[in-house]
Enzyme design. Structure first.
Site, PDB file in Angstrom:
ATOM      1  N   GLY A   1       0.843  -1.203   0.000  1.00  0.00           N
ATOM      2  CA  GLY A   1       0.000   0.000   0.000  1.00  0.00           C
ATOM      3  C   GLY A   1       0.867   1.237   0.000  1.00  0.00           C
TER       4      GLY A   1
ATOM      5  CD  GLN B   1      -5.185   8.814   4.510  1.00  0.00           C
ATOM      6  OE1 GLN B   1      -4.988  10.013   4.591  1.00  0.00           O
ATOM      7  NE2 GLN B   1      -6.112   8.198   5.240  1.00  0.00           N
ATOM      8  CB  ILE B   2      -0.855   4.923   6.254  1.00  0.00           C
ATOM      9  CG1 ILE B   2      -2.218   5.104   6.938  1.00  0.00           C
ATOM     10  CG2 ILE B   2       0.194   4.487   7.285  1.00  0.00           C
ATOM     11  CD1 ILE B   2      -2.765   3.867   7.616  1.00  0.00           C
ATOM     12  CB  SER B   3       2.640   4.374   2.266  1.00  0.00           C
ATOM     13  OG  SER B   3       2.379   3.053   2.701  1.00  0.00           O
TER      14      SER B   3
ATOM     15  NE  ARG C   1     -17.386  -2.004   6.458  1.00  0.00           N
ATOM     16  CZ  ARG C   1     -18.038  -2.887   7.223  1.00  0.00           C
ATOM     17  NH1 ARG C   1     -19.271  -3.194   6.948  1.00  0.00           N
ATOM     18  NH2 ARG C   1     -17.458  -3.428   8.256  1.00  0.00           N
TER      19      ARG C   1
ATOM     20  NE  ARG D   1     -17.742  -8.252  11.622  1.00  0.00           N
ATOM     21  CZ  ARG D   1     -16.809  -7.628  12.305  1.00  0.00           C
ATOM     22  NH1 ARG D   1     -16.614  -6.349  12.143  1.00  0.00           N
ATOM     23  NH2 ARG D   1     -16.054  -8.293  13.153  1.00  0.00           N
TER      24      ARG D   1
ATOM     25  CG  ASN E   1      -9.030  -6.743   3.593  1.00  0.00           C
ATOM     26  OD1 ASN E   1      -8.082  -6.196   3.052  1.00  0.00           O
ATOM     27  ND2 ASN E   1     -10.150  -6.109   3.879  1.00  0.00           N
TER      28      ASN E   1
ATOM     29  CG  ASP F   1      -6.068   1.156  18.886  1.00  0.00           C
ATOM     30  OD1 ASP F   1      -6.960   1.854  18.403  1.00  0.00           O
ATOM     31  OD2 ASP F   1      -5.552   0.201  18.279  1.00  0.00           O
TER      32      ASP F   1
ATOM     33  NE  ARG G   1      -6.325   6.893  17.372  1.00  0.00           N
ATOM     34  CZ  ARG G   1      -6.908   6.192  16.409  1.00  0.00           C
ATOM     35  NH1 ARG G   1      -7.474   5.021  16.693  1.00  0.00           N
ATOM     36  NH2 ARG G   1      -6.929   6.649  15.172  1.00  0.00           N
TER      37      ARG G   1
ATOM     38  CG  HIS H   1      -7.024  -1.536  15.133  1.00  0.00           C
ATOM     39  ND1 HIS H   1      -6.829  -0.358  15.814  1.00  0.00           N
ATOM     40  CD2 HIS H   1      -7.402  -1.169  13.882  1.00  0.00           C
ATOM     41  CE1 HIS H   1      -7.067   0.661  15.001  1.00  0.00           C
ATOM     42  NE2 HIS H   1      -7.430   0.190  13.832  1.00  0.00           N
TER      43      HIS H   1
END
Ligand code: NAX
Length: 326
Positions: A11, A15-17, A92, A98, A105, A159, A162, A187
């Protein structure tokens, strides 16, 4: 100078990368003396965008960046990899159940698990970030029978971070003052952020906050923080997720601080009565590149109920993809 290590990231055009790669290349994950070869995996339609990211990495002239591989082939991406951060996942879509999400995935993470099994360094450390992270990690692990299951983990460090930030703010302390925070389980919104062992400036956190705040505000705020970020920012957590991924890998590789622990989704050995084989978040310490679950913590009835609820959700996720597991 040390020999370069190979870090595979999936990935990689997401955006995370975009927050993650530059920090890894600058030495934030493995230290300022550790050269890195980035092995970046994307789906074919995103290879052009990935090329742009790689161009920007070049343009940083990072002294530690010893090479960049760009590919849509998992066998190439995981070749001899020492570390893997599995960030890419199927989000999703509209009308997607779900169950459909889990199955989509499962298909991705079984292919990647096999590719890790067939190509990676035998000592590889795998972190799954892409959701549902714990179950995706389980699927990858089950498809990599020749790699020790302890080497597959899932990210609950965001988490954990946070929870530390929320507790520090409530007690007028800094995040440095907070120790021994724990996230148990999945998570997801069933995770259990537990302050029963946490301390703030050495004092028991439970004695510093109202029970009502803990149960009625703290726990739901931490559980729902991802949704709150999406509402405020119009996009899901990215820089903080990248930061947590770096924290997770750095702690795993370089060790926890004396007198503290972190939360990691790891292969359950049955500790605290949690079903063996689930990837469940526990309090862990790390040393010499290996992790251990903190043992012997007292578990109240309140904690037990919450730990069981999140365990049950993980067992259900696993059962939902059972037909796809080897
Ligand atoms: P993006 O949609 O921006 O990026 C995902 C990237 O993965 C895309 O570029 C896509 O092309 C790529 N991709 C999809 N399938 C792939 C495959 N089979 N092989 C390689 N690449 C593939 O998502 P982003 O915001 O970066 O989030 C990535 C994942 O992190 C999501 O699943 C998200 O739910 C999850 N998160 C997990 C968190 C955690 O704490 N564990 C927190 C943050 C985040 O929500």
């Amino acid at each position: 100078m040390k020999q370069p290590v190979r870090v595979a990231i999936t990935g990689a055009a997401g955006q995370i990368s975009y927050s993650l790669l530059f920090r890894i290349a600058s030495g934030d994950m493995l230290g300022k003396d550790q050269p890195i070869i980035l092995q970046l995996l994307e789906i074919t339609p995103a290879l052009e965008a990935l090329k742009g990211v790689a161009m920007e990495l070049d343009d940083c002239a990072f002294p530690l960046l010893a090479g960049i591989v760009q590919t849509d082939d998992p066998n190439v991406a995981f070749k001899d990899a020492d570390y893997a951060l599995l960030v890419g996942a199927r989000p999703r879509g509209p009308g997607m159940e779900r169950k459909d999400l889990l199955e989509a995935n499962a298909a991705i993470f079984s292919v990647q698990g096999k590719a890790i099994n067939d190509n990676a360094s035998r000592g590889i450390k795998v972190l799954v970030v892409g959701n549902p992270a714990n179950t995706n990690s389980l699927i990858a692990q089950r498809n990599a029978p020749s790699i020790n299951p302890r080497q597959f983990t899932a990210m609950t460090r965001l988490d954990h971070n946070r929870a530390i930030a929320q507790l520090a703010a409530q007690t007028n302390a800094t995040v440095n003052d907070v120790k021994k925070m724990t996230i148990w389980g999945n998570h997801s919104a069933t995770q259990y952020p537990d302050i029963s062992q946490a301390t703030v400036k050495g004092a028991a956190a439970e004695g510093l906050v109202e029970r009502q705040w803990y149960e009625g505000t703290f726990i739901p705020v931490v559980q729902q923080r991802g949704a709150a970020i999406i509402k405020a920012r119009g996009a899901s957590s990215a820089a903080s997720a990248a930061n947590a991924a770096i924290d997770h890998m750095r702690t795993w590789a370089l060790g926890t601080e004396e007198g503290d622990w972190v939360s990691m989704g790891v292969y359950s050995d049955g500790s605290y009565g949690i079903e063996q084989g689930l990837i469940y978040s526990f309090p862990v310490t790390t040393k010499d590149g290996d992790w251990s679950i903190v043992q012997g913590l007292p578990i109240s009835d309140f904690s037990r109920e919450k730990m069981t609820a999140t365990e049950k959700e993980l067992a259900e996720e696993r059962d939902g993809v059972k037909h796809l597991l080897p």
